[in-house]
Scaffold this motif. Sequence first.
Motif, PDB file in Angstrom:
ATOM      1  N   TRP A  34     -27.796 -54.631  38.359  1.00 48.27           N
ATOM      2  CA  TRP A  34     -26.367 -54.390  38.572  1.00 48.27           C
ATOM      3  C   TRP A  34     -26.097 -52.967  38.092  1.00 48.27           C
ATOM      4  N   LEU A  67     -19.749 -58.872  44.246  1.00 49.21           N
ATOM      5  CA  LEU A  67     -19.713 -57.553  43.629  1.00 49.21           C
ATOM      6  C   LEU A  67     -18.425 -56.844  44.040  1.00 49.21           C
ATOM      7  N   LEU A 116     -18.869 -57.985  38.347  1.00 49.65           N
ATOM      8  CA  LEU A 116     -19.833 -58.864  39.000  1.00 49.65           C
ATOM      9  C   LEU A 116     -19.440 -60.305  38.678  1.00 49.65           C
TER      10      LEU A 116
END
Length: 335
Positions: free
Chosen positions: A67, A162, A167
């Motif tokens: 991420w 996302l 997230l």
Amino acid sequence: MLEDERKEGFKRKQIVDRVRWRIFISLLKQMPFRFINDHSGLPCVFLSEPGGSSAQVLLYGGQVISWKNEQGDELLFKSSKPTGKSPKSIKGGISICFPQLGTSGASEKQGSSRSKLWSLDNCPMHLVPTGSPSSVDLILKPTANDTIIWPCSFELRILISLSPGKLSIVPQVKNTDNRSLSFTFAVRNYLSVSDISEVRVEGLETLDYLDNLLHRERFTEQADALTFDGEVDRIYLETQTNIAIIDHEKKRTFVLRKDGLPDAVVWNPWVKATKGFSDLGDNDYKQMLCVNSGALEKPIILKPKEEWKGCQELSTVSSSYCSGQLDPQMILQWL
């Protein structure tokens, strides 16, 4: 004669496999996301959004392995030890632990969902609208071998979304058996930090916790914030909706917001325990902190056909503190 029949059967299987593969590739091209391959050649979903942040999700284990924010900084920890080419969950990222976390149940340690190949969910049942390039729906169903260890059928779905600075993971479990289904659940978050000694966790004060280092003895948190100077492995009970993980050196705060997941696990192995993990580098503990969302103390029980949903949102806030206290106005802007 038998040899000819075997050859004919083999040819038919090859044709069917080729047709199935072409259908699968055709479906992939219609999906609102991009596929890449992971280190072992298995498919990995790549999510991105116009602001520049991105995420990668392995189908093996349904695990988020990356991420990155708009600047391309990695926000999740990943072990420095290579995992090899064989399918294996990676030490790090974000993983789903079901039907239990650790030894809090009768099945495999950390949950069998981490060692299974998930599928794309063509019939998602979540409440959050999808269809954008920044979300993916996955599903896991038990195999015949799974029922030997844990004799109950289910459908486990997760939606991973996302958006700028955030997230989100929405898990859902449906009992498809004719008997009651009992399980514990956790979303295991390995966060990347600059130096564990410079990190503090806020939002756990005055809460009861079970200390896994002391045979799950129950204590009450006395400190205003949790800091780290040694191994920590605690299950905090009935936690608040928001938990803040403040990294002073990076001037970054992770905000963990959750619903339907009342408990939180905080874990760092420190020096000695790290050496006992074959999939962790000796100094990896310095750059990692696990803060997990979970339903752990009280198992979730579903009657036949019943469903359960949870939700976790991880967001980042740029922060510089003098007092070390979390600025609530800044947090509200991001939630």
